[in-house]
Scaffold this active site. Structure first.
Site, PDB file in Angstrom:
ATOM      1  N   SER A   5       0.654  -1.271   0.180  1.00 20.37           N
ATOM      2  CA  SER A   5       0.105   0.083  -0.003  1.00 20.37           C
ATOM      3  C   SER A   5       0.643   1.263  -0.106  1.00 20.37           C
ATOM      4  O   SER A   5       0.574   2.206   0.605  1.00 20.37           O
ATOM      5  CB  SER A   5      -0.759  -0.011   1.233  1.00 20.37           C
ATOM      6  OG  SER A   5      -0.210   0.012   2.394  1.00 20.37           O
ATOM      7  N   GLY A   6       2.095   1.248  -0.605  1.00 21.83           N
ATOM      8  CA  GLY A   6       2.842   2.627  -1.169  1.00 21.83           C
ATOM      9  C   GLY A   6       2.153   3.042  -2.249  1.00 21.83           C
ATOM     10  O   GLY A   6       1.251   2.733  -2.764  1.00 21.83           O
ATOM     11  N   ALA A  39       9.140   9.371   2.807  1.00 25.21           N
ATOM     12  CA  ALA A  39       9.981  10.008   1.539  1.00 25.21           C
ATOM     13  C   ALA A  39       9.896  11.437   1.954  1.00 25.21           C
ATOM     14  O   ALA A  39       8.773  11.783   2.195  1.00 25.21           O
ATOM     15  CB  ALA A  39       9.514   9.397   0.263  1.00 25.21           C
ATOM     16  N   GLU A 107      18.323  18.228  -5.601  1.00 26.27           N
ATOM     17  CA  GLU A 107      18.827  16.972  -5.047  1.00 26.27           C
ATOM     18  C   GLU A 107      19.919  16.578  -5.761  1.00 26.27           C
ATOM     19  O   GLU A 107      20.349  16.881  -6.784  1.00 26.27           O
ATOM     20  CB  GLU A 107      18.063  15.800  -4.653  1.00 26.27           C
ATOM     21  CG  GLU A 107      17.049  16.300  -3.762  1.00 26.27           C
ATOM     22  CD  GLU A 107      15.753  15.180  -3.238  1.00 26.27           C
ATOM     23  OE1 GLU A 107      16.457  14.051  -2.863  1.00 26.27           O
ATOM     24  OE2 GLU A 107      14.721  15.554  -3.419  1.00 26.27           O
ATOM     25  N   HIS A 225      21.774   5.565   1.856  1.00 25.91           N
ATOM     26  CA  HIS A 225      21.832   7.125   1.914  1.00 25.91           C
ATOM     27  C   HIS A 225      22.815   7.763   2.756  1.00 25.91           C
ATOM     28  O   HIS A 225      23.094   7.105   3.896  1.00 25.91           O
ATOM     29  CB  HIS A 225      20.402   7.552   2.336  1.00 25.91           C
ATOM     30  CG  HIS A 225      19.876   8.966   2.278  1.00 25.91           C
ATOM     31  ND1 HIS A 225      20.399   9.835   2.860  1.00 25.91           N
ATOM     32  CD2 HIS A 225      18.818   9.509   1.408  1.00 25.91           C
ATOM     33  CE1 HIS A 225      20.095  10.993   2.423  1.00 25.91           C
ATOM     34  NE2 HIS A 225      19.057  10.852   1.506  1.00 25.91           N
ATOM     35  N   HIS A 339      19.046   2.215   2.443  1.00 27.61           N
ATOM     36  CA  HIS A 339      18.028   3.158   2.102  1.00 27.61           C
ATOM     37  C   HIS A 339      16.907   2.424   0.848  1.00 27.61           C
ATOM     38  O   HIS A 339      15.662   2.629   1.205  1.00 27.61           O
ATOM     39  CB  HIS A 339      18.569   4.301   1.475  1.00 27.61           C
ATOM     40  CG  HIS A 339      17.329   5.516   1.217  1.00 27.61           C
ATOM     41  ND1 HIS A 339      16.576   5.688   2.053  1.00 27.61           N
ATOM     42  CD2 HIS A 339      17.095   6.316   0.056  1.00 27.61           C
ATOM     43  CE1 HIS A 339      15.756   6.898   1.797  1.00 27.61           C
ATOM     44  NE2 HIS A 339      16.236   6.792   0.257  1.00 27.61           N
ATOM     45  N   ARG A 374      20.122   4.576  -7.699  1.00 26.46           N
ATOM     46  CA  ARG A 374      18.740   5.536  -8.095  1.00 26.46           C
ATOM     47  C   ARG A 374      19.102   6.808  -8.130  1.00 26.46           C
ATOM     48  O   ARG A 374      19.656   7.494  -7.067  1.00 26.46           O
ATOM     49  CB  ARG A 374      17.604   5.019  -7.382  1.00 26.46           C
ATOM     50  CG  ARG A 374      16.552   5.993  -7.448  1.00 26.46           C
ATOM     51  CD  ARG A 374      15.207   5.414  -6.565  1.00 26.46           C
ATOM     52  NE  ARG A 374      15.477   5.361  -5.339  1.00 26.46           N
ATOM     53  CZ  ARG A 374      15.739   6.549  -4.392  1.00 26.46           C
ATOM     54  NH1 ARG A 374      15.195   7.690  -4.963  1.00 26.46           N
ATOM     55  NH2 ARG A 374      15.758   6.332  -3.007  1.00 26.46           N
ATOM     56  N   SER A 379      12.237   7.383  -6.958  1.00 24.27           N
ATOM     57  CA  SER A 379      11.559   6.313  -6.443  1.00 24.27           C
ATOM     58  C   SER A 379       9.856   6.717  -6.518  1.00 24.27           C
ATOM     59  O   SER A 379       9.182   5.765  -7.000  1.00 24.27           O
ATOM     60  CB  SER A 379      12.271   5.750  -5.084  1.00 24.27           C
ATOM     61  OG  SER A 379      12.021   6.846  -4.147  1.00 24.27           O
TER      62      SER A 379
HETATM   63  C1  SIN Z   1      15.824  12.167   0.562  1.00 24.29           C
HETATM   64  O1  SIN Z   1      15.125  13.062   0.738  1.00 24.29           O
HETATM   65  O2  SIN Z   1      17.298  12.214   0.382  1.00 24.29           O
HETATM   66  C2  SIN Z   1      15.566  10.732  -0.028  1.00 24.29           C
HETATM   67  C3  SIN Z   1      14.964  10.776  -1.425  1.00 24.29           C
HETATM   68  C4  SIN Z   1      15.044   9.686  -1.933  1.00 24.29           C
HETATM   69  O3  SIN Z   1      15.428   8.594  -1.582  1.00 24.29           O
HETATM   70  O4  SIN Z   1      14.946   9.771  -3.345  1.00 24.29           O
END
Ligand code: SIN
Length: 408
Positions: A5-6, A39, A107, A225, A339, A374, A379
């Site tokens: 259920s994501g 997230a 990011e 991560h 992660h 990734r 994601s």
């Molecule tokens: C994050 O906010 O750094 C994680 C985002 C992600 O895993 O894409």
């Protein structure tokens, strides 16, 4: 039957209902308790006129270290904006500037600040809330909590699921027949001592798919991560979004040296695997002690930085302060943690696996978009794009009874 259920499972369920299926959704905790709601950074997508699908594709392939499937990545970036608009229509309020445009987020390894966020750093939670509300209002039968014991296979096809229904104290075994099963069971972070993943991320969907004979690939590609508040006996590790570095925070060793400058031209915004590996090396050189994330200089004065961090990253700010730290005043200790699993159950571009009538979407799947690493915030996008594709495909597949050769 959808299991999980994501964002991927909920999107698949909604699309399957829209294409005429009767859908049952099974989830092993409450509907809301999927990895999606943790997230923080956001969802990547080409939503601005001066960005392009070609640039998003290039960033995805470069971050994937040359091991992505370019066709899958092209589908991801081309169909991403439509899925983001669908989320907005379903009630997700991404953060906007006073003039009305979306706030842009940067990011690591993105050549353009194309990451949309909601509630500052609560994007996943906003998406999960909106999708759960929509699924609860739709004609979807929900079975919660129910643990997937196994997929049921007859004559080489999936014909249902074998469940343990109810909470841990007195679960009841139940078998539910299904014309098709969409696995959306997420990743396997809990296999590691240190992870950003919630307790539900135990990899049982991949195990069930393997037992059913499905092909899996790239399971060795586990993303760590780089910046996580270390866990302790009292507290779980806590993610500090890459978006914090996107806003200008830097990494330092114990001596205060900004070590990423020597490693990659993009320094702290190098691809996530590069940053995590470098931190691991620096930690090894300082007897395993964490490195430091320095957000103290994000605004000209400490007061302004305090206000900025609280407004832009309310969830992280609360977690940092709960641990007794003031990250506007001094750098905070961070370490890498498991992660995201890039590998998983092998699928085609509509989530079909190598076993007839079994689909996989989201983190449990290996669509090929992520390669060996990734790209940040791809994601949620993958869950939305390939969840929708599987949901759209399933009714016609069941009607035709055909199952394309995944190798072809
Ligand atoms: C994050 O906010 O750094 C994680 C985002 C992600 O895993 O894409």
């Amino acid at each position: 039957m959808v299991v999980g259920s994501g964002i991927a499972g909920l999107t698949a369920a909604l699309h399957a209902v829209a294409s005429g299926c009767r859908v049952t959704l099974v989830t092993k905790d409450a509907l809301e308790h999927a990895n999606t709601r943790f997230a923080q950074g956001g969802i990547a997508g080409v939503m601005f006129d001066d960005d392009s699908a070609a640039a998003h594709l290039r960033d995805t392939l470069v971050a994937g270290a040359g091991l992505s499937d370019p066709e899958a990545a092209r589908v991801l970036v081309d169909e991403g904006p439509a899925r983001i608009r669908e989320l907005i229509a379903w009630g997700v309020a991404f953060d906007r500037e006073p003039a009305g445009g979306f706030v842009k987020g940067l990011e690591a390894a993105h050549s353009y600040p194309r990451v949309l966020h909601a509630g500052g750093d609560a994007t996943g939670s906003a998406i999960e809330r909106a999708l759960v509300a929509r699924v609860r209002a739709a004609a979807v039968r929900i079975v919660e909590p129910a643990f997937l014991r196994d997929l049921v296979v007859e004559a080489g096809r999936i014909v249902g699921v074998d469940l343990l229904v109810g909470d841990g104290s007195a679960p009841v075994r139940e078998r539910i027949a299904a014309d098709a099963v969409i696995l959306a069971t997420g990743g396997a972070g809990q296999l590691y001592a240190h992870t950003t993943n919630p307790p539900v991320a135990t990899g049982d969907g991949i195990a069930a798919a393997l037992r059913a004979g499905a092909a899996v690939v790239d399971l060795e590609f586990v993303q760590f991560h780089p910046t996580v508040l270390p866990g302790s006996a009292a507290e779980a590790p806590f993610l500090v979004s890459e978006a914090v570095r996107g806003e200008g925070a830097v990494l330092r060793d114990e001596q205060g040296r900004r070590f990423m400058l020597e490693v990659h031209p993009d320094a702290e915004l190098a691809p996530r695997d590069v940053v995590a590996r470098t931190i691991a090396e620096v930690m090894a050189a300082q007897d395993g002690r964490p490195v430091l994330l320095d957000a103290t200089g994000l605004r000209p004065t400490r007061k302004q930085t305090t206000a900025f961090l609280a407004a832009r990253f309310p969830t992280i700010d609360a977690a940092v302060r709960e641990r007794g730290d003031d990250w506007a005043r001094e750098p905070i200790a961070v370490t890498p943690a498991a992660h995201y699993l890039m590998g998983g159950v092998t699928t085609d571009l509509s989530g079909r696996t190598s076993v007839p009538d079994l689909y996989a979407v989201g983190e449990v799947a290996r669509t090929g978009v992520h390669g060996a690493n990734r790209l940040a915030s791809n994601s949620l996008l993958e869950g939305a794009v390939f969840g929708a594709r599987a949901g759209d495909a399933v009714a016609a597949d069941v009607r035709s009874g055909a199952w394309p050769d995944p190798a072809g």
